[in-house]
Write an enzyme that holds these catalytic residues in place. Structure first.
Site, PDB file in Angstrom:
ATOM      1  N   ASP A  77      27.723  35.143  35.114  1.00 59.35           N
ATOM      2  CA  ASP A  77      27.453  35.811  36.392  1.00 59.35           C
ATOM      3  C   ASP A  77      28.389  37.022  36.522  1.00 59.35           C
ATOM      4  OD1 ASP A  77      27.343  34.635  39.865  1.00 59.35           O
ATOM      5  OD2 ASP A  77      27.412  36.664  39.042  1.00 59.35           O
TER       6      ASP A  77
ATOM      7  N   GLU B  99      53.228  46.668  22.822  1.00 61.44           N
ATOM      8  CA  GLU B  99      53.154  45.367  22.152  1.00 61.44           C
ATOM      9  C   GLU B  99      51.988  45.355  21.176  1.00 61.44           C
ATOM     10  OE1 GLU B  99      51.710  41.934  24.439  1.00 61.44           O
ATOM     11  OE2 GLU B  99      51.799  43.215  26.208  1.00 61.44           O
TER      12      GLU B  99
ATOM     13  N   CYS C  75      54.192  42.888  27.947  1.00 64.15           N
ATOM     14  CA  CYS C  75      53.795  43.982  28.867  1.00 64.15           C
ATOM     15  C   CYS C  75      54.974  44.559  29.636  1.00 64.15           C
ATOM     16  CB  CYS C  75      52.740  43.476  29.845  1.00 64.15           C
ATOM     17  SG  CYS C  75      51.300  42.781  29.027  1.00 64.15           S
TER      18      CYS C  75
ATOM     19  N   THR D  85      38.948  40.750  29.640  1.00 61.54           N
ATOM     20  CA  THR D  85      40.169  41.393  30.142  1.00 61.54           C
ATOM     21  C   THR D  85      40.829  42.269  29.079  1.00 61.54           C
ATOM     22  OG1 THR D  85      41.687  39.588  29.554  1.00 61.54           O
ATOM     23  CG2 THR D  85      40.570  39.420  31.674  1.00 61.54           C
TER      24      THR D  85
ATOM     25  N   SER E 191      49.727  31.507  31.525  1.00 68.49           N
ATOM     26  CA  SER E 191      50.286  32.850  31.719  1.00 68.49           C
ATOM     27  C   SER E 191      50.225  33.259  33.190  1.00 68.49           C
ATOM     28  CB  SER E 191      49.571  33.879  30.831  1.00 68.49           C
ATOM     29  OG  SER E 191      48.295  34.182  31.319  1.00 68.49           O
TER      30      SER E 191
ATOM     31  N   HIS F 264      52.062  44.476  37.639  1.00 63.59           N
ATOM     32  CA  HIS F 264      51.394  44.402  36.343  1.00 63.59           C
ATOM     33  C   HIS F 264      50.016  43.767  36.556  1.00 63.59           C
ATOM     34  CE1 HIS F 264      50.279  43.624  32.337  1.00 63.59           C
ATOM     35  NE2 HIS F 264      50.525  42.323  32.381  1.00 63.59           N
TER      36      HIS F 264
ATOM     37  N   LYS G 252      46.698  37.727  43.424  1.00 68.13           N
ATOM     38  CA  LYS G 252      47.406  36.441  43.318  1.00 68.13           C
ATOM     39  C   LYS G 252      48.902  36.639  43.548  1.00 68.13           C
ATOM     40  CE  LYS G 252      44.208  34.471  39.843  1.00 68.13           C
ATOM     41  NZ  LYS G 252      43.696  33.211  40.357  1.00 68.13           N
TER      42      LYS G 252
ATOM     43  N   ASN H 248      42.919  45.873  30.675  1.00 70.24           N
ATOM     44  CA  ASN H 248      44.347  45.635  30.489  1.00 70.24           C
ATOM     45  C   ASN H 248      44.922  46.670  29.527  1.00 70.24           C
ATOM     46  OD1 ASN H 248      46.890  44.560  30.472  1.00 70.24           O
ATOM     47  ND2 ASN H 248      46.302  42.540  29.692  1.00 70.24           N
TER      48      ASN H 248
ATOM     49  N   SER I  54      54.802  38.625  29.146  1.00 71.68           N
ATOM     50  CA  SER I  54      54.720  37.224  28.733  1.00 71.68           C
ATOM     51  C   SER I  54      55.838  36.872  27.766  1.00 71.68           C
ATOM     52  CB  SER I  54      53.375  36.969  28.052  1.00 71.68           C
ATOM     53  OG  SER I  54      52.352  36.975  29.007  1.00 71.68           O
TER      54      SER I  54
HETATM   55  N1  COA Z   1      31.813  35.004  41.342  1.00 69.57           N
HETATM   56  C1  COA Z   1      33.080  35.196  41.769  1.00 69.57           C
HETATM   57  N2  COA Z   1      34.185  34.598  41.203  1.00 69.57           N
HETATM   58  C2  COA Z   1      33.970  33.785  40.153  1.00 69.57           C
HETATM   59  C3  COA Z   1      32.676  33.536  39.666  1.00 69.57           C
HETATM   60  C4  COA Z   1      31.571  34.175  40.299  1.00 69.57           C
HETATM   61  N3  COA Z   1      30.324  33.998  39.864  1.00 69.57           N
HETATM   62  N4  COA Z   1      32.790  32.680  38.630  1.00 69.57           N
HETATM   63  C5  COA Z   1      34.110  32.417  38.476  1.00 69.57           C
HETATM   64  N5  COA Z   1      34.833  33.086  39.399  1.00 69.57           N
HETATM   65  C6  COA Z   1      36.276  33.109  39.562  1.00 69.57           C
HETATM   66  C7  COA Z   1      36.919  31.737  39.391  1.00 69.57           C
HETATM   67  O1  COA Z   1      36.791  30.953  40.588  1.00 69.57           O
HETATM   68  C8  COA Z   1      38.346  32.126  39.113  1.00 69.57           C
HETATM   69  O2  COA Z   1      38.979  32.473  40.323  1.00 69.57           O
HETATM   70  P1  COA Z   1      40.471  31.930  40.673  1.00 69.57           P
HETATM   71  O3  COA Z   1      41.383  32.676  39.725  1.00 69.57           O
HETATM   72  O4  COA Z   1      40.667  32.313  42.090  1.00 69.57           O
HETATM   73  O5  COA Z   1      40.494  30.470  40.401  1.00 69.57           O
HETATM   74  C9  COA Z   1      38.189  33.426  38.285  1.00 69.57           C
HETATM   75  O6  COA Z   1      36.846  33.878  38.519  1.00 69.57           O
HETATM   76  C10 COA Z   1      38.403  33.230  36.777  1.00 69.57           C
HETATM   77  O7  COA Z   1      37.540  32.253  36.304  1.00 69.57           O
HETATM   78  P2  COA Z   1      38.076  30.945  35.501  1.00 69.57           P
HETATM   79  O8  COA Z   1      36.867  30.209  35.051  1.00 69.57           O
HETATM   80  O9  COA Z   1      39.087  30.216  36.309  1.00 69.57           O
HETATM   81  O10 COA Z   1      38.913  31.522  34.305  1.00 69.57           O
HETATM   82  P3  COA Z   1      38.545  31.846  32.797  1.00 69.57           P
HETATM   83  O11 COA Z   1      38.492  30.571  32.033  1.00 69.57           O
HETATM   84  O12 COA Z   1      37.385  32.745  32.709  1.00 69.57           O
HETATM   85  O13 COA Z   1      39.848  32.667  32.338  1.00 69.57           O
HETATM   86  C11 COA Z   1      41.745  34.133  32.462  1.00 69.57           C
HETATM   87  C12 COA Z   1      40.449  33.682  33.143  1.00 69.57           C
HETATM   88  C13 COA Z   1      42.422  35.190  33.301  1.00 69.57           C
HETATM   89  C14 COA Z   1      42.681  32.935  32.304  1.00 69.57           C
HETATM   90  C15 COA Z   1      41.353  34.711  31.059  1.00 69.57           C
HETATM   91  O14 COA Z   1      40.569  35.838  31.249  1.00 69.57           O
HETATM   92  C16 COA Z   1      42.548  35.061  30.214  1.00 69.57           C
HETATM   93  O15 COA Z   1      43.073  34.232  29.478  1.00 69.57           O
HETATM   94  N6  COA Z   1      42.997  36.357  30.264  1.00 69.57           N
HETATM   95  C17 COA Z   1      44.087  36.861  29.436  1.00 69.57           C
HETATM   96  C18 COA Z   1      45.460  36.380  29.902  1.00 69.57           C
HETATM   97  C19 COA Z   1      45.951  37.056  31.091  1.00 69.57           C
HETATM   98  O16 COA Z   1      45.486  38.104  31.439  1.00 69.57           O
HETATM   99  N7  COA Z   1      46.985  36.448  31.727  1.00 69.57           N
HETATM  100  C20 COA Z   1      47.553  36.951  32.932  1.00 69.57           C
HETATM  101  C21 COA Z   1      49.056  36.914  33.011  1.00 69.57           C
HETATM  102  S1  COA Z   1      49.861  38.004  31.877  1.00 69.57           S
END
Ligand code: COA
Length: 388
Positions: free
Chosen positions: A32, A82, A114, A155, A204, A236, A245, A275, A307
């Site tokens: 979605d 990095e 980062c 991302t 993370s 960041h 968040k 990113n 990280s």
């Molecule tokens: N409409 C709106 N929001 C939606 C949705 C939809 N149809 N479907 C899912 N979402 C939301 C989820 O509820 C979640 O929100 P939340 O963070 O408030 O819980 C968000 O989208 C992400 O979805 P989720 O399924 O929880 O995560 P994911 O398994 O897709 O992974 C990351 C998300 C960020 C963990 C992943 O992209 C990642 O590993 N990124 C790289 C690491 C990173 O950037 N780390 C950050 C710190 S350096």
């Protein structure tokens, strides 16, 4: 005698030459699109072509600064990344050559996920304090590359920010108070034998938020102002929802309300480039400075996270007349100049990033920017510059 203000005199950005719409990725992977736009806060991601890397993006961003200010007085180049292209040589040495910077300068690469651009900025401020007539060029440049079909795939991104650090800066003076937090955690890293990062995404996010609170408390303990005295924030942004968040976590930690409009504008560029690791926080700053609101005299709170993990919170004050020096139009043109790619083309570019050094190879110039990775000769990376 009062000490001079020290900070960011000029800031210019660059990104990769291709762009993938996340709607296209959503359609191709059956996700979605709301998950990307709302859940992650991302609309597009910049995708590098074969002739683009951290050197070419960093040089392109820095060129804009040199065109305006010349090279005189630049004594140090800090290259923060990095996604380094060599285990020994600083990417900054290639940039130094491409830009014709003075031989009477030191050049070094810094690494801590980062975070390292912030270490570079603080070190630059220290050097300028010791020699107020000198200038430091700080370049943050990164390519975020994860495995295809991983949760982190949407991302990805690529970008560079160059900053000229001087006394009496035109854009932002950096205040001395700073808050630090280091904690060992295996949330994200890139082993030497891998072109993609290894990431425990959920861990993370928690490590980032813990780092933010830790750095904030240390900032307050070291003379940092109350949140009420910080007008706007930038964080960041590995994906821009992370800024939401972080903002919410600080409000909870302080037991107060922090309105969303205090950080929201900072996400506009990152939503479109994805990113950019070390550069991401400074794309956030660029978006704030390029916005319609007059920020003259306002304090910007900045949170840097790398990280592994190292965190820092610090603040700067926007300088009178800053709007004469920002580059909103230039950045809009840069983003518009990217070529849209579909998902198969993006995947082909992703696969092409696995170029080794054992065979000579020539890479044709094709990006719209002035500097190109031209391939490998005798195991050494080659770069070219378009004729001005
Ligand atoms: N409409 C709106 N929001 C939606 C949705 C939809 N149809 N479907 C899912 N979402 C939301 C989820 O509820 C979640 O929100 P939340 O963070 O408030 O819980 C968000 O989208 C992400 O979805 P989720 O399924 O929880 O995560 P994911 O398994 O897709 O992974 C990351 C998300 C960020 C963990 C992943 O992209 C990642 O590993 N990124 C790289 C690491 C990173 O950037 N780390 C950050 C710190 S350096």
């Amino acid at each position: 005698m009062t000490a001079p203000l020290i900070g960011i005199h000029d800031l210019a950005v660059a990104t990769a030459g291709h762009v993938l719409e996340l709607d296209d990725l959503a359609a191709a992977t059956g996700v979605d699109p709301g998950k990307f736009h709302i859940g992650l806060g991302q609309d597009q991601m910049s995708v590098p072509g074969p002739d683009e890397d951290i050197v070419t993006m960093g040089a392109t961003a820095a060129r804009r600064i040199i065109d305006r200010h010349g090279v005189d007085g630049i004594r140090t180049v800090f290259f923060a990344t990095e996604s380094g292209v060599d285990q020994s040589k600083s990417a900054g040495v290639w940039v130094h050559d491409l830009l014709g910077l003075p031989s009477t300068s030191r050049v070094i690469e810094l690494k801590q996920a980062c975070y390292s651009a912030t270490a570079a900025l603080q070190a630059a401020a220290g050097l300028v304090a010791r020699e107020p007539g000198s200038k430091v060029l700080v370049i943050a440049s990164d390519i975020a590359r994860y495995e295809l079909d991983s949760a982190a795939e949407p991302t990805q991104g690529a970008g560079a920010v160059a900053m000229l650090v001087t006394a009496d800066p035109a854009l932002l003076s950096i205040e001395p108070a700073t808050g630090l937090h280091t904690a060992h955690v295996d949330d994200f890293w890139r082993p030497n034998d891998s072109v993609t990062a290894v990431v425990d995404g959920k861990l993370s996010i928690d490590a980032y938020l813990d780092g933010f609170v830790g750095a904030w408390d240390d900032y307050r303990a070291h003379g940092g102002v109350d949140a009420a005295e910080i007008d706007v924030f930038t964080h960041h942004q590995p994906f821009t929802r992370m800024a939401a968040k972080a903002h919410r976590r600080l409000a909870e930690h302080l037991g107060t309300e922090l309105a969303e409009d205090r950080y929201l504008r900072s996400t506009l560029y990152n939503r479109r480039i994805g990113n950019s690791y070390t550069a991401s926080l400074y794309f956030g700053l660029a978006a704030l400075l390029d916005g319609d609101d007059d920020l003259t005299g306002k304090r910007v709170g900045m949170f840097s996270y790398g990280s592994g993990s190292v965190s820092e919170f610090f603040a700067g004050v926007v300088q009178p007349g800053y709007r004469e020096h920002t580059r909103a139009d230039e950045t809009a043109e840069l983003l518009a100049a990217r070529t849209r790619v579909d998902v198969p083309a993006y995947r082909a570019l992703h696969a092409a990033a696995h170029l080794g050094s054992r065979q000579d190879v020539a890479v044709p110039a094709q990006s719209p920017w002035p500097y190109h990775f031209a391939g490998v000769r005798g195991r050494a990376r080659q770069y070219t510059a378009d004729q001005a």
